[in-house]
Write a protein that holds these residues in place. Structure first.
Motif, PDB file in Angstrom:
ATOM      1  N   THR A   1       1.013  -1.220  -0.335  1.00 13.15           N
ATOM      2  CA  THR A   1      -0.197  -0.299  -0.134  1.00 13.15           C
ATOM      3  C   THR A   1       0.925   1.087  -0.297  1.00 13.15           C
ATOM      4  O   THR A   1       1.489   1.325   0.594  1.00 13.15           O
ATOM      5  N   PRO A   2       0.848   2.062  -0.617  1.00 10.53           N
ATOM      6  CA  PRO A   2       1.521   3.609  -0.717  1.00 10.53           C
ATOM      7  C   PRO A   2       1.656   3.938   0.465  1.00 10.53           C
ATOM      8  O   PRO A   2       0.368   3.759   1.249  1.00 10.53           O
ATOM      9  N   ALA A   3       2.784   4.137   1.366  1.00 10.04           N
ATOM     10  CA  ALA A   3       2.516   5.604   2.132  1.00 10.04           C
ATOM     11  C   ALA A   3       1.608   6.312   2.605  1.00 10.04           C
ATOM     12  O   ALA A   3       0.851   6.641   3.593  1.00 10.04           O
TER      13      ALA A   3
ATOM     14  N   SER B   1      -0.977  11.069  -1.907  1.00 11.57           N
ATOM     15  CA  SER B   1      -0.858  11.094  -3.344  1.00 11.57           C
ATOM     16  C   SER B   1       0.680  10.492  -4.029  1.00 11.57           C
ATOM     17  O   SER B   1       1.270  10.677  -4.933  1.00 11.57           O
ATOM     18  N   GLN B   2       0.741   9.622  -3.190  1.00 10.32           N
ATOM     19  CA  GLN B   2       2.373   8.072  -3.856  1.00 10.32           C
ATOM     20  C   GLN B   2       2.056   8.411  -5.071  1.00 10.32           C
ATOM     21  O   GLN B   2       1.413   7.900  -5.702  1.00 10.32           O
TER      22      GLN B   2
ATOM     23  N   VAL C   1       1.892   4.165  -9.703  1.00 12.60           N
ATOM     24  CA  VAL C   1       0.310   3.446  -9.129  1.00 12.60           C
ATOM     25  C   VAL C   1      -0.070   5.350  -9.512  1.00 12.60           C
ATOM     26  O   VAL C   1      -0.424   5.218  -9.177  1.00 12.60           O
ATOM     27  N   SER C   2       0.643   5.836 -10.662  1.00  9.78           N
ATOM     28  CA  SER C   2       0.170   7.340 -11.170  1.00  9.78           C
ATOM     29  C   SER C   2      -1.157   6.909 -12.324  1.00  9.78           C
ATOM     30  O   SER C   2      -1.160   6.024 -12.703  1.00  9.78           O
ATOM     31  N   GLY C   3      -2.367   7.326 -11.556  1.00 13.44           N
ATOM     32  CA  GLY C   3      -3.291   7.681 -12.678  1.00 13.44           C
ATOM     33  C   GLY C   3      -3.999   6.128 -11.266  1.00 13.44           C
ATOM     34  O   GLY C   3      -5.302   6.005 -12.628  1.00 13.44           O
TER      35      GLY C   3
ATOM     36  N   ARG D   1      -7.473   2.918   1.707  1.00 12.49           N
ATOM     37  CA  ARG D   1      -6.080   2.031   1.646  1.00 12.49           C
ATOM     38  C   ARG D   1      -6.710   1.206   0.223  1.00 12.49           C
ATOM     39  O   ARG D   1      -6.658   0.611  -0.052  1.00 12.49           O
ATOM     40  N   ARG D   2      -5.278   2.190  -0.551  1.00  6.17           N
ATOM     41  CA  ARG D   2      -5.007   1.972  -1.722  1.00  6.17           C
ATOM     42  C   ARG D   2      -4.336   0.217  -1.920  1.00  6.17           C
ATOM     43  O   ARG D   2      -3.333  -0.125  -0.855  1.00  6.17           O
TER      44      ARG D   2
END
Length: 655
Positions: free
Chosen positions: A571-573, A576-577, A610-612, A619-620
């Motif tokens: 999961t990104p921290a 916006s990551q 993980v952009s876009g 939580r992604r």
């Protein structure tokens, strides 16, 4: 003192795995099946010689190899060409193989020192500890060039050669119709394999957008695939007989020639049993379910061993022990010869001569190469090596006395000077140059045969150019003492090439491989008192974490099936990551508790773009699938909440 935490020092947020459980699945159907190709072209990029072969997917049994390269050496089969490359003084590609060697050789010494000539450069990928895209090579004149450029030039040369096939065969096809296969030693680490792929992208062989058009094949695996298909008349069984005498008919010049030749053939018949009379068809008929065999691939740079087991009825192969071997190829004998020359003429002179008269040095090594092939256990007459005139001349200028004087003064009594301008080596002297390389191979084989997974070996296939050496054959026979049958394919130097074509036609033929190393990442786990060392404690927002925990994806020597996936979720921290960067660690040990342990090193980076993929989910979760059962490690990822594919890549070359 405890090692400081790599995670803290590298500013690594320390990933919290969402799914520490080790879910593995045999989603063989998830492996994308590539587009259909018209032709498979394999390139065997060797340390000393290279070649290519091809087969049309419509006629998989017909493997075409080069009949003969231009400018080949007399008496040597020319289905491969030397791995030599020549660049013009302004660093543009000029020629490859015999053409490069001959052109370079014909240049005037004052000119040749401006041209860039490279040979035996493949080993640099194996011996460079921190290989990167920027690794350099040295040309014969001492100038540095980018390794990636040289490998890309060589692959572009083979691409051009192979694409001419469509003219010759009448079958119309272009580069998109070709599945390319490049062979590499099985003992190569991931950075070297990735380097070869990068060179293929740079050469225009394949594009990054279409990576599955290129397969990296492991040399002993390719040989293994070919050896299973051998018909009995295509191989030589060393059986329990002594190896061939090294006196080739051409050594007895003059009237006795025909008699010597007849004697040679008669001896040969007795010394090696040709299994022609026993025409069962294929080796197949002798192999049963569960039979094990070892392939020993003896090349110019490396010796590579692989242990396979047959699974019938399809004849799939299962690797029983991880690929092993080392830098014990036939170029070790060239180095020993160079050391001998340094003993006689002085290291300072040899170093100078190589830089000042590079083309003459190449000549001397070619002369040595042909005599090296004549070395045999029971040879009695000396071997003569031509010294180039410029060697004799330059030595006199350099030292002020003659080559003959140097030989008399040196304490090397088994090398004499012949008045025709040759070094005369006694057979024992020549054999001693082989000793260290062959000892390494035999020691390695001895250790391999002591492993429990390597018991009851039915056949030992000896392949690769160096396998033709009677000295090596003899040593392997002595070591095995009849425990396995030793089989040498007739076209021993082309075994890998032909096997690589078969592998390109059916990459799923090897169903199970062994992981060469333990791979994993560093993660944060909940801190458990008494279990975790206190110096690994990290308190974050009131939660106690243990840093640097080694989360194992795959353990060294673990069996991995083709298409088997290791699944992890990250999961990104921060919401916006844009990119998740995860450091990949590896170790030769099977078990590692922490990434800070001795023997564990950072070896690569997993990048998830993980952009876009932003979504409303609190939580992604990015589910990552890694595939270890193939010749290269692959990564795929998907955003669980949106189902979108996330760009995933593993990089082993950036530091």
């Amino acid at each position: 003192m405890a090692n400081p935490s790599p995670a803290k020092s590298m500013g690594d947020p320390g990933i919290t795995p969402l799914s520490p459980s080790h879910t593995q699945q045999n989603d063989t159907d998830q492996v994308p099946s590539g587009p259909s190709f018209v032709v498979v072209v394999a390139i065997d990029f060797g340390t000393t010689s290279s070649g290519y072969a091809y087969a049309f997917t419509k006629e998989p049994e017909c493997i075409h190899t080069m009949r003969r390269w231009e400018g080949g050496d007399p008496g040597v089969s020319n289905q491969k060409t030397p791995t030599t490359i020549l660049l013009t003084p302004d660093r543009k590609f000029h020629s490859f193989g015999y053409a490069a060697r001959d052109f370079y050789h014909d240049l005037d010494p004052s000119e040749s020192k401006h041209w860039l000539y490279l040979e035996k450069f493949k080993m640099k990928l194996h011996t460079t500890a921190n290989l990167s895209i920027d690794t350099d090579l040295h040309a014969a004149n001492g100038k540095r060039v980018k390794a990636l450029d040289i490998f890309a030039y060589a692959l572009a040369f083979f691409k051009e050669q192979a694409l001419k096939l469509s003219d010759q065969t009448g079958g119309e096809f272009d580069n998109n119709d070709v599945r390319w296969v490049i062979t590499v030693p099985a003992i190569w680490k991931m950075p070297a394999k990735q380097f070869m792929r990068e060179a293929a992208y740079k050469s225009g062989l394949v594009s990054r957008e279409n990576p599955e058009q290129l397969i990296i094949a492991l040399e002993p695996e390719a040989a293994s695939i070919y050896c299973r298909k051998l018909r009995l008349h295509q191989m030589v069984d060393l059986g329990t007989h002594s190896t061939q005498n090294g006196n080739s008919p051409t050594d007895n010049v003059g009237g006795g020639m025909t008699q010597a030749a007849k004697e040679h053939v008669r001896r040969n018949r007795q010394s090696r049993t040709f299994l022609v009379e026993n025409v069962i068809g294929e080796l197949w008929s002798e192999l049963e379910e569960g039979d094990r065999y070892v392939v020993v691939d003896c090349g110019g740079g490396t010796v590579d061993l692989t242990v396979h087991q047959i699974r019938l009825p399809e004849g799939h192969l299962k690797e029983l022990y991880k690929a092993s071997g080392g830098p014990y190829g036939s170029i070790g004998i060239d180095y020993e010869f160079e050391k001998l020359l340094c003993r006689i003429f002085g290291q300072d002179f040899i170093d100078q001569f190589k830089i000042k008269r590079p083309a003459a040095w190449v000549d001397l090594m070619i002369a040595f190469e042909s005599r090296k092939r004549a070395a045999a256990p029971d040879r009695s007459n000396p071997l003569n090596i031509n010294l180039p005139f410029s060697f004799i001349d330059y030595y006199k200028k350099f030292r002020g006395h003659s080559v003959e004087h140097a030989l008399r003064k040196s304490n090397v009594d088994f090398v004499k000077w012949s008045s025709q301008g040759m070094l005369r080596m006694s057979p024992d002297a020549m054999n001693s140059l082989f000793k260290s390389t062959i000892d390494h191979i035999i020691q390695h084989l001895t250790e391999l045969f002591e492993k429990p997974e390597v018991s009851d070996i039915k056949f030992l296939f000896l392949v690769g150019g160096f396998a033709e050496s009677p000295l090596l054959q003899h040593a392997v026979q002595d070591m095995l003492q009849g425990r396995s049958r030793i089989i040498i394919p007739h076209d021993v130097g082309l075994t890998i090439l032909k096997g690589a074509v078969l592998f390109g036609l059916d990459p799923s033929i090897i169903k199970v491989r062994r992981a060469p190393l333990t791979y994993g990442v560093g993660v944060l786990n909940r801190f458990v008192d008494g279990k975790h060392p206190p110096e690994k404690l990290l308190v974050k927002d009131g939660t106690r974490w243990c840093t640097d925990v080694f989360d194992t994806f795959i353990a060294a020597d673990q069996s991995v099936a083709l298409g088997e996936m290791v699944k992890r979720s990250y999961t990104p921290a921060k919401p916006s990551q844009q990119v998740i960067v995860i450091h990949v660690y590896c170790s030769e040990k099977e078990k590692a508790g922490f990434i800070s342990e001795p023997g564990v090193r950072k070896c690569g980076t997993l990048r998830l773009d993980v952009s876009g993929t932003e979504s409303a989910a609190p939580r992604r979760e990015i589910q990552t699938l890694m595939q270890f059962g193939d010749t290269e490690i692959r990564a795929m990822a998907v955003d669980v909440s949106t189902g979108r594919t996330v760009k995933a890549s593993i990089d082993f070359l950036s530091h």
